[in-house]
Design a protein around this motif. Structure first.
Motif, PDB file in Angstrom:
ATOM      1  N   CYS A 268       1.834 -12.767  15.169  1.00 29.54           N
ATOM      2  CA  CYS A 268       2.357 -11.405  15.052  1.00 29.54           C
ATOM      3  C   CYS A 268       1.291 -10.514  14.424  1.00 29.54           C
ATOM      4  O   CYS A 268       0.654 -10.897  13.440  1.00 29.54           O
ATOM      5  N   ARG A 269       1.139  -9.328  14.984  1.00 33.96           N
ATOM      6  CA  ARG A 269       0.284  -8.298  14.402  1.00 33.96           C
ATOM      7  C   ARG A 269       1.206  -7.305  13.698  1.00 33.96           C
ATOM      8  O   ARG A 269       2.110  -6.742  14.306  1.00 33.96           O
ATOM      9  N   LEU A 270       0.970  -7.116  12.404  1.00 32.32           N
ATOM     10  CA  LEU A 270       1.701  -6.143  11.606  1.00 32.32           C
ATOM     11  C   LEU A 270       0.777  -4.969  11.336  1.00 32.32           C
ATOM     12  O   LEU A 270      -0.350  -5.157  10.848  1.00 32.32           O
ATOM     13  N   THR A 271       1.223  -3.777  11.656  1.00 26.31           N
ATOM     14  CA  THR A 271       0.503  -2.562  11.296  1.00 26.31           C
ATOM     15  C   THR A 271       1.402  -1.767  10.356  1.00 26.31           C
ATOM     16  O   THR A 271       2.559  -1.507  10.678  1.00 26.31           O
ATOM     17  N   LEU A 272       0.873  -1.432   9.196  1.00 27.53           N
ATOM     18  CA  LEU A 272       1.565  -0.614   8.205  1.00 27.53           C
ATOM     19  C   LEU A 272       0.832   0.713   8.118  1.00 27.53           C
ATOM     20  O   LEU A 272      -0.383   0.736   7.901  1.00 27.53           O
ATOM     21  N   VAL A 273       1.567   1.793   8.313  1.00 20.10           N
ATOM     22  CA  VAL A 273       1.007   3.135   8.166  1.00 20.10           C
ATOM     23  C   VAL A 273       1.814   3.858   7.094  1.00 20.10           C
ATOM     24  O   VAL A 273       3.032   3.990   7.210  1.00 20.10           O
ATOM     25  N   ASN A 274       1.134   4.270   6.036  1.00 21.34           N
ATOM     26  CA  ASN A 274       1.748   5.079   4.979  1.00 21.34           C
ATOM     27  C   ASN A 274       1.319   6.526   5.230  1.00 21.34           C
ATOM     28  O   ASN A 274       0.167   6.884   5.006  1.00 21.34           O
ATOM     29  N   VAL A 275       2.245   7.329   5.758  1.00 25.28           N
ATOM     30  CA  VAL A 275       1.986   8.747   5.983  1.00 25.28           C
ATOM     31  C   VAL A 275       2.177   9.433   4.638  1.00 25.28           C
ATOM     32  O   VAL A 275       3.228   9.307   4.002  1.00 25.28           O
ATOM     33  N   LEU A 276       1.151  10.134   4.199  1.00 23.59           N
ATOM     34  CA  LEU A 276       1.094  10.653   2.834  1.00 23.59           C
ATOM     35  C   LEU A 276       1.583  12.092   2.735  1.00 23.59           C
ATOM     36  O   LEU A 276       1.329  12.905   3.623  1.00 23.59           O
ATOM     37  N   GLU A 277       2.225  12.390   1.635  1.00 21.68           N
ATOM     38  CA  GLU A 277       2.604  13.769   1.349  1.00 21.68           C
ATOM     39  C   GLU A 277       1.357  14.608   1.052  1.00 21.68           C
ATOM     40  O   GLU A 277       1.274  15.757   1.452  1.00 21.68           O
ATOM     41  N   ARG A 278       0.383  13.978   0.349  1.00 21.82           N
ATOM     42  CA  ARG A 278      -0.858  14.676  -0.028  1.00 21.82           C
ATOM     43  C   ARG A 278      -2.043  13.746   0.218  1.00 21.82           C
ATOM     44  O   ARG A 278      -1.985  12.557  -0.103  1.00 21.82           O
ATOM     45  N   ALA A 279      -3.145  14.307   0.702  1.00 22.32           N
ATOM     46  CA  ALA A 279      -4.339  13.512   1.006  1.00 22.32           C
ATOM     47  C   ALA A 279      -4.911  12.830  -0.230  1.00 22.32           C
ATOM     48  O   ALA A 279      -5.419  11.715  -0.139  1.00 22.32           O
ATOM     49  N   ASP A 280      -4.812  13.473  -1.414  1.00 16.20           N
ATOM     50  CA  ASP A 280      -5.443  12.892  -2.605  1.00 16.20           C
ATOM     51  C   ASP A 280      -4.734  11.638  -3.114  1.00 16.20           C
ATOM     52  O   ASP A 280      -5.198  10.999  -4.049  1.00 16.20           O
ATOM     53  N   THR A 281      -3.627  11.253  -2.487  1.00 15.48           N
ATOM     54  CA  THR A 281      -2.941  10.006  -2.854  1.00 15.48           C
ATOM     55  C   THR A 281      -3.451   8.815  -2.044  1.00 15.48           C
ATOM     56  O   THR A 281      -3.013   7.688  -2.278  1.00 15.48           O
ATOM     57  N   ALA A 282      -4.384   9.030  -1.114  1.00 17.32           N
ATOM     58  CA  ALA A 282      -4.821   7.963  -0.207  1.00 17.32           C
ATOM     59  C   ALA A 282      -5.357   6.739  -0.951  1.00 17.32           C
ATOM     60  O   ALA A 282      -4.904   5.619  -0.707  1.00 17.32           O
ATOM     61  N   ALA A 283      -6.322   6.910  -1.846  1.00 17.81           N
ATOM     62  CA  ALA A 283      -6.905   5.761  -2.546  1.00 17.81           C
ATOM     63  C   ALA A 283      -5.868   5.066  -3.427  1.00 17.81           C
ATOM     64  O   ALA A 283      -5.796   3.835  -3.460  1.00 17.81           O
ATOM     65  N   ARG A 284      -5.060   5.850  -4.119  1.00 15.00           N
ATOM     66  CA  ARG A 284      -4.032   5.272  -4.992  1.00 15.00           C
ATOM     67  C   ARG A 284      -3.042   4.441  -4.185  1.00 15.00           C
ATOM     68  O   ARG A 284      -2.757   3.288  -4.510  1.00 15.00           O
ATOM     69  N   ASN A 285      -2.502   5.021  -3.115  1.00 15.52           N
ATOM     70  CA  ASN A 285      -1.509   4.308  -2.320  1.00 15.52           C
ATOM     71  C   ASN A 285      -2.127   3.136  -1.575  1.00 15.52           C
ATOM     72  O   ASN A 285      -1.520   2.067  -1.475  1.00 15.52           O
TER      73      ASN A 285
END
Length: 179
Positions: free
Chosen positions: A101-118
């Motif tokens: 199985c291939r799992l792809t997780l996409v976290n669509v962010l409210e704000r771009a500056d949360t990318a590294a943290r999330n």
């Protein structure tokens, strides 16, 4: 360590992760779409109404208050999406190879500056999912056996992923403390 990728998803900033498991789609679905499976690796305890438009509740995360969201997509065993605060999480599952199985997780962010943290958080969480699916003990992302979040975060920042959002539980930097 797979750091994930900073992407755009339907005009919004997002982080994307992909994993391939030597398990059938149905087994991975159980781990990512049921409260019992999520308990091994997700940062919050989850209760969800298993249908589009259903309520999803997140509790027990030491860094967040209890909150609710909405199940956006529920298509067993292939797609799950829900809101979590101002973010959206999308899980896509597809067959990979003969029995995987291939799992792809996409976290669509409210704000771009949360990318590294999330992304750091999901890297830690997905390492716990990897353990769980391999049959090893998975204490969860807040356990002493989880990857060290701060080091993972710094790797994401060093890779150029957008950063700067407040970090839950960390003191806020002021101009006097930033040096």
């Amino acid at each position: 360590m797979d750091l994930g990728t900073s992407i755009e998803h339907r005009g919004r900033p997002a982080v994307r992760f992909e994993r391939v498991y030597d398990h059938p789609v149905e087994r991975v679905w159980e781990a990512v779409a049921t409260p019992g499976g999520l308990a091994h690796w997700f940062p919050s305890a989850v209760e969800l109404e298993p249908h589009a438009g259903g309520k999803i509740t997140f509790s027990g995360d030491p860094n967040l208050e209890t909150m609710t969201g909405t199940v956006v997509t529920f298509e067993p065993p292939r797609r799950l999406a829900f809101t979590w605060g101002g973010d959206e999480l999308h899980f896509y599952l597809e067959p990979a190879g003969d029995h995987g199985c291939r799992l792809t997780l996409v976290n669509v962010l409210e704000r771009a500056d949360t990318a590294a943290r999330n992304a750091a958080g999901w890297t830690v969480c997905l390492a716990e999912l990897d353990k769980h699916l391999a049959g090893a003990a998975a204490g969860g992302p807040h356990s002493d056996t989880a990857l060290p979040w701060r080091q993972v975060y710094e790797a994401h920042v060093s890779s150029g992923m957008p950063s700067g959002a407040p970090i839950p539980g960390a003191p806020r930097e002021t101009p006097d403390t930033a040096n």
